[in-house]
Design a protein around this motif. Sequence first.
Motif, PDB file in Angstrom:
ATOM      1  N   THR A  19      42.680  37.875  38.975  1.00  0.00           N
ATOM      2  CA  THR A  19      43.035  37.918  40.397  1.00  0.00           C
ATOM      3  C   THR A  19      44.192  38.878  40.630  1.00  0.00           C
ATOM      4  N   ARG A  31      47.503  37.595  50.431  1.00  0.00           N
ATOM      5  CA  ARG A  31      46.063  37.358  50.286  1.00  0.00           C
ATOM      6  C   ARG A  31      45.705  37.454  48.807  1.00  0.00           C
ATOM      7  N   VAL A  33      42.918  38.403  45.931  1.00  0.00           N
ATOM      8  CA  VAL A  33      41.722  39.187  45.640  1.00  0.00           C
ATOM      9  C   VAL A  33      41.222  38.795  44.257  1.00  0.00           C
ATOM     10  N   ARG A  34      39.965  38.420  44.166  1.00  0.00           N
ATOM     11  CA  ARG A  34      39.356  38.039  42.905  1.00  0.00           C
ATOM     12  C   ARG A  34      38.548  39.199  42.342  1.00  0.00           C
ATOM     13  N   LYS A  35      38.582  39.368  41.044  1.00  0.00           N
ATOM     14  CA  LYS A  35      37.726  40.380  40.446  1.00  0.00           C
ATOM     15  C   LYS A  35      36.280  39.980  40.684  1.00  0.00           C
ATOM     16  N   ASP A  37      35.019  40.300  43.790  1.00  0.00           N
ATOM     17  CA  ASP A  37      34.895  40.264  45.251  1.00  0.00           C
ATOM     18  C   ASP A  37      34.359  41.604  45.748  1.00  0.00           C
ATOM     19  N   THR A  39      34.944  44.509  47.527  1.00  0.00           N
ATOM     20  CA  THR A  39      36.097  45.225  48.102  1.00  0.00           C
ATOM     21  C   THR A  39      35.749  46.670  48.452  1.00  0.00           C
ATOM     22  N   ASP A  42      37.561  47.887  51.358  1.00  0.00           N
ATOM     23  CA  ASP A  42      39.005  47.622  51.355  1.00  0.00           C
ATOM     24  C   ASP A  42      39.744  48.917  51.046  1.00  0.00           C
ATOM     25  N   PHE A  48      42.948  48.308  43.289  1.00  0.00           N
ATOM     26  CA  PHE A  48      42.576  47.039  42.666  1.00  0.00           C
ATOM     27  C   PHE A  48      41.839  47.281  41.351  1.00  0.00           C
TER      28      PHE A  48
END
Length: 235
Positions: A19, A31, A33-35, A37, A39, A42, A48
């Motif tokens: 994360t 916020r 962010v999960r690996k 997700d 994105t 984004d 990320f």
Amino acid sequence: MDLSILSALNEERLSRRATILVTDTTTGQQRLVRKGDDTATDPLADEFSRRFRSGKSGMIEGPDGASLFLTVSVPPPRLVIIGAVHISQALVPMAEATGFDVTVIDPRTAFATEDRFPAGKLRAEWPEDVLKDHPLDSYTAVAAVTHDPKIDDMPLISALTSGCFYVGALGSRKTHGKRLERFRAEGVSDAQIARIDAPIGLDIGASSPAEIAVSILAGIIKALRKEPEPAAGVA
């Protein structure tokens, strides 16, 4: 920190999922962010990706000029070696020195002896029995080095279907060709098969067990830290 974010963060850590906690240092807004997700849209998507690979936290400037701190939480990388052979003996201390949590699995008690491997690193059992209680994940590398399909095949297939970041197998091209036939018969897709590093390790002309171990570890680190190279013919 918002309790819902803290709870989610702890859950992801317990499940060995990576994360990034994004904190606006001016407003305090956060916020998670999960690996994995989505994105793609984004504005920080590239950042990320780099951070998930490096595992490093740090301050960045957001697209609107905001000062953002990225707290990166990635699981400690694991290396599962299938085969208690000479290559494994050299590979274990090298991998540990670079931060990997190492497990050697081999049901052959003639090879899997405690005098050849550090205490706590060796499981003298069949891979399917070990992996049942210790499943593979995307922060695990698997290196199969027994030359025995009865031992190697199951963990290799499991590594491919579990999304391990590195999957390597020892053997000649002829041996690997026969392996691919068996895997296709088991329903493994060509895309999954293409992820196998075989013959295992970077091509550095290695010949001794120690040199082969170096080439394997180099390949694992490359897979962990560098962006995948585009497929041939892809711009």
